[in-house]
Design a protein around this motif. Structure first.
Motif, PDB file in Angstrom:
ATOM      1  N   LYS A  92       1.295  -1.280   0.132  1.00 42.40           N
ATOM      2  CA  LYS A  92      -0.448  -0.348   0.315  1.00 42.40           C
ATOM      3  C   LYS A  92       0.973   1.358  -0.219  1.00 42.40           C
ATOM      4  N   ALA A  93       1.815   0.909   0.774  1.00 45.26           N
ATOM      5  CA  ALA A  93       2.788   2.320   0.611  1.00 45.26           C
ATOM      6  C   ALA A  93       3.477   2.253  -0.264  1.00 45.26           C
ATOM      7  N   GLN A  94       4.186   1.020  -1.033  1.00 45.70           N
ATOM      8  CA  GLN A  94       4.541   1.771  -2.560  1.00 45.70           C
ATOM      9  C   GLN A  94       4.015   2.038  -3.361  1.00 45.70           C
ATOM     10  N   SER A  95       2.389   1.893  -3.241  1.00 49.09           N
ATOM     11  CA  SER A  95       1.215   2.380  -4.437  1.00 49.09           C
ATOM     12  C   SER A  95       1.106   4.014  -4.379  1.00 49.09           C
ATOM     13  N   GLU A  96       0.867   3.979  -3.368  1.00 49.08           N
ATOM     14  CA  GLU A  96       0.897   5.545  -2.751  1.00 49.08           C
ATOM     15  C   GLU A  96       2.218   6.154  -2.852  1.00 49.08           C
ATOM     16  N   ALA A  97       2.904   5.891  -2.477  1.00 51.44           N
ATOM     17  CA  ALA A  97       4.371   6.177  -3.167  1.00 51.44           C
ATOM     18  C   ALA A  97       4.647   6.732  -4.631  1.00 51.44           C
ATOM     19  N   LEU A  98       4.341   5.510  -5.498  1.00 49.99           N
ATOM     20  CA  LEU A  98       4.563   5.746  -7.226  1.00 49.99           C
ATOM     21  C   LEU A  98       3.198   6.353  -7.963  1.00 49.99           C
ATOM     22  N   LYS A  99       1.509   6.910  -6.826  1.00 54.40           N
ATOM     23  CA  LYS A  99       1.243   7.617  -7.446  1.00 54.40           C
ATOM     24  C   LYS A  99       1.037   8.686  -8.111  1.00 54.40           C
ATOM     25  N   ASP A 100       2.266   9.210  -7.956  1.00 56.79           N
ATOM     26  CA  ASP A 100       2.585  10.515  -8.407  1.00 56.79           C
ATOM     27  C   ASP A 100       3.788  10.386  -9.476  1.00 56.79           C
ATOM     28  N   SER A 101       4.888   9.141  -9.298  1.00 56.03           N
ATOM     29  CA  SER A 101       5.793   9.297  -9.793  1.00 56.03           C
ATOM     30  C   SER A 101       5.536   8.504 -11.559  1.00 56.03           C
ATOM     31  N   GLN A 102       6.269   9.038 -12.386  1.00 53.10           N
ATOM     32  CA  GLN A 102       6.640   8.636 -13.797  1.00 53.10           C
ATOM     33  C   GLN A 102       7.056   7.128 -14.428  1.00 53.10           C
ATOM     34  N   TRP A 103       6.758   6.553 -14.827  1.00 54.22           N
ATOM     35  CA  TRP A 103       7.581   5.339 -14.953  1.00 54.22           C
ATOM     36  C   TRP A 103       8.824   5.734 -16.395  1.00 54.22           C
ATOM     37  N   VAL A 104       9.468   5.312 -16.359  1.00 54.04           N
ATOM     38  CA  VAL A 104      10.563   5.646 -16.963  1.00 54.04           C
ATOM     39  C   VAL A 104      11.355   4.208 -17.752  1.00 54.04           C
ATOM     40  N   GLY A 105      11.033   3.243 -17.296  1.00 51.97           N
ATOM     41  CA  GLY A 105      11.295   1.964 -18.333  1.00 51.97           C
ATOM     42  C   GLY A 105      12.790   2.021 -18.004  1.00 51.97           C
ATOM     43  N   ARG A 106      13.401   1.439 -18.898  1.00 54.56           N
ATOM     44  CA  ARG A 106      14.863   1.353 -18.963  1.00 54.56           C
ATOM     45  C   ARG A 106      15.841   2.379 -18.913  1.00 54.56           C
ATOM     46  N   GLN A 107      14.765   3.110 -19.133  1.00 50.84           N
ATOM     47  CA  GLN A 107      15.157   4.500 -18.918  1.00 50.84           C
ATOM     48  C   GLN A 107      15.830   5.404 -18.093  1.00 50.84           C
ATOM     49  N   PHE A 108      15.498   4.285 -16.872  1.00 46.96           N
ATOM     50  CA  PHE A 108      15.549   4.924 -15.776  1.00 46.96           C
ATOM     51  C   PHE A 108      16.868   5.586 -14.907  1.00 46.96           C
ATOM     52  N   ALA A 109      18.155   4.737 -15.401  1.00 44.97           N
ATOM     53  CA  ALA A 109      19.582   5.086 -15.295  1.00 44.97           C
ATOM     54  C   ALA A 109      20.154   6.942 -15.727  1.00 44.97           C
ATOM     55  N   ASP A 110      19.732   6.875 -17.313  1.00 44.42           N
ATOM     56  CA  ASP A 110      19.903   8.150 -17.760  1.00 44.42           C
ATOM     57  C   ASP A 110      19.106   8.915 -17.015  1.00 44.42           C
ATOM     58  N   VAL A 111      17.728   8.558 -17.307  1.00 43.22           N
ATOM     59  CA  VAL A 111      16.826   9.759 -16.473  1.00 43.22           C
ATOM     60  C   VAL A 111      17.588  10.110 -14.957  1.00 43.22           C
ATOM     61  N   ALA A 112      17.753   8.920 -13.905  1.00 50.06           N
ATOM     62  CA  ALA A 112      18.402   9.292 -13.128  1.00 50.06           C
ATOM     63  C   ALA A 112      19.548  10.532 -12.868  1.00 50.06           C
ATOM     64  N   ARG A 113      19.961  10.025 -13.252  1.00 49.66           N
ATOM     65  CA  ARG A 113      21.870  10.982 -14.052  1.00 49.66           C
ATOM     66  C   ARG A 113      20.757  12.412 -13.966  1.00 49.66           C
ATOM     67  N   ALA A 114      20.604  12.303 -15.661  1.00 44.98           N
ATOM     68  CA  ALA A 114      20.660  13.627 -15.830  1.00 44.98           C
ATOM     69  C   ALA A 114      19.258  15.103 -14.702  1.00 44.98           C
ATOM     70  N   MET A 115      19.155  14.155 -14.191  1.00 48.62           N
ATOM     71  CA  MET A 115      18.311  14.924 -12.666  1.00 48.62           C
ATOM     72  C   MET A 115      19.563  15.418 -11.724  1.00 48.62           C
ATOM     73  N   HIS A 116      20.141  14.093 -11.848  1.00 48.14           N
ATOM     74  CA  HIS A 116      21.527  14.320 -10.739  1.00 48.14           C
ATOM     75  C   HIS A 116      21.953  15.559 -10.764  1.00 48.14           C
ATOM     76  N   TYR A 117      22.694  15.559 -12.722  1.00 48.76           N
ATOM     77  CA  TYR A 117      23.865  16.539 -12.987  1.00 48.76           C
ATOM     78  C   TYR A 117      22.797  17.673 -13.261  1.00 48.76           C
ATOM     79  N   GLY A 118      21.756  18.013 -13.025  1.00 48.61           N
ATOM     80  CA  GLY A 118      21.069  19.155 -13.050  1.00 48.61           C
ATOM     81  C   GLY A 118      20.816  19.017 -14.509  1.00 48.61           C
ATOM     82  N   GLU A 119      20.875  18.378 -15.350  1.00 49.24           N
ATOM     83  CA  GLU A 119      20.364  18.478 -16.989  1.00 49.24           C
ATOM     84  C   GLU A 119      19.186  18.250 -17.378  1.00 49.24           C
ATOM     85  N   GLN A 120      18.311  17.782 -16.152  1.00 47.06           N
ATOM     86  CA  GLN A 120      16.945  17.987 -16.394  1.00 47.06           C
ATOM     87  C   GLN A 120      16.243  18.108 -15.064  1.00 47.06           C
TER      88      GLN A 120
END
Length: 158
Positions: A92-120
């Motif tokens: 239930k907690a995981q479902s609630e946490a993901l309610k406003d989260s976007q699925w990025v699939g296999r691009q997760f590592a690239d998206v996470a790095r881009a956000m971390h380094y300020g590119e996104q």
């Protein structure tokens, strides 16, 4: 009417039965009218029952109490019921946490790095990565965390 959790003495099979009163239960038991519905054992006893006392409104918990049947089956059944309740709360907690989260699939590592380094722009995202890639993200200091339960990709849902 009164309901009792009962069990046979041979195998400990739990079951419940309704009686007009406690005296009716004792009368039927002493006359040999009660038998286990699973194995036919005529030696029947009352199983341990948890009283159904409601909590005060300001003391209620969302976690359900283990059932009286689980209590009758022993400590392992009680622990299994508690574990199920914990897993349900985590899901239930995981479902609630993901309610406003976007699925990025296999691009997760690239998206996470881009956000971390300020590119996104920062956003709540979730997706898939191989264990080695997740370890590399953590070593780089990218804030990521594994989810307790697998997530079905949106396109794979019915």
């Amino acid at each position: 009417m009164i309901v009792f959790d009962l069990k046979c003495s041979r195998h400990g099979h739990p079951f419940e039965a309704w009686f007009g009163s406690s005296a009716d239960y004792e009368d039927q038991r002493t006359r040999g009218l009660l038998t286990c519905p699973v194995c036919g054992d005529p030696d029947i006893d009352k199983a341990l029952m948890a009283p159904a006392i409601p909590a005060k409104a300001n003391r209620r918990s969302d976690t359900p109490a283990p059932s009286s049947v689980a209590m009758a089956q022993g400590p392992q059944a009680v622990e299994a019921a508690k574990a199920r309740a914990v897993i349900e709360q985590l899901a239930k907690a995981q479902s609630e946490a993901l309610k406003d989260s976007q699925w990025v699939g296999r691009q997760f590592a690239d998206v996470a790095r881009a956000m971390h380094y300020g590119e996104q722009d920062h956003a709540s995202v979730h997706g898939e990565v191989a264990p080695e890639e997740a370890k590399a993200l953590m070593e780089e200091g990218v804030p990521v965390a594994p989810l307790p339960f697998p997530v079905i990709p949106p396109k794979a849902q019915n």
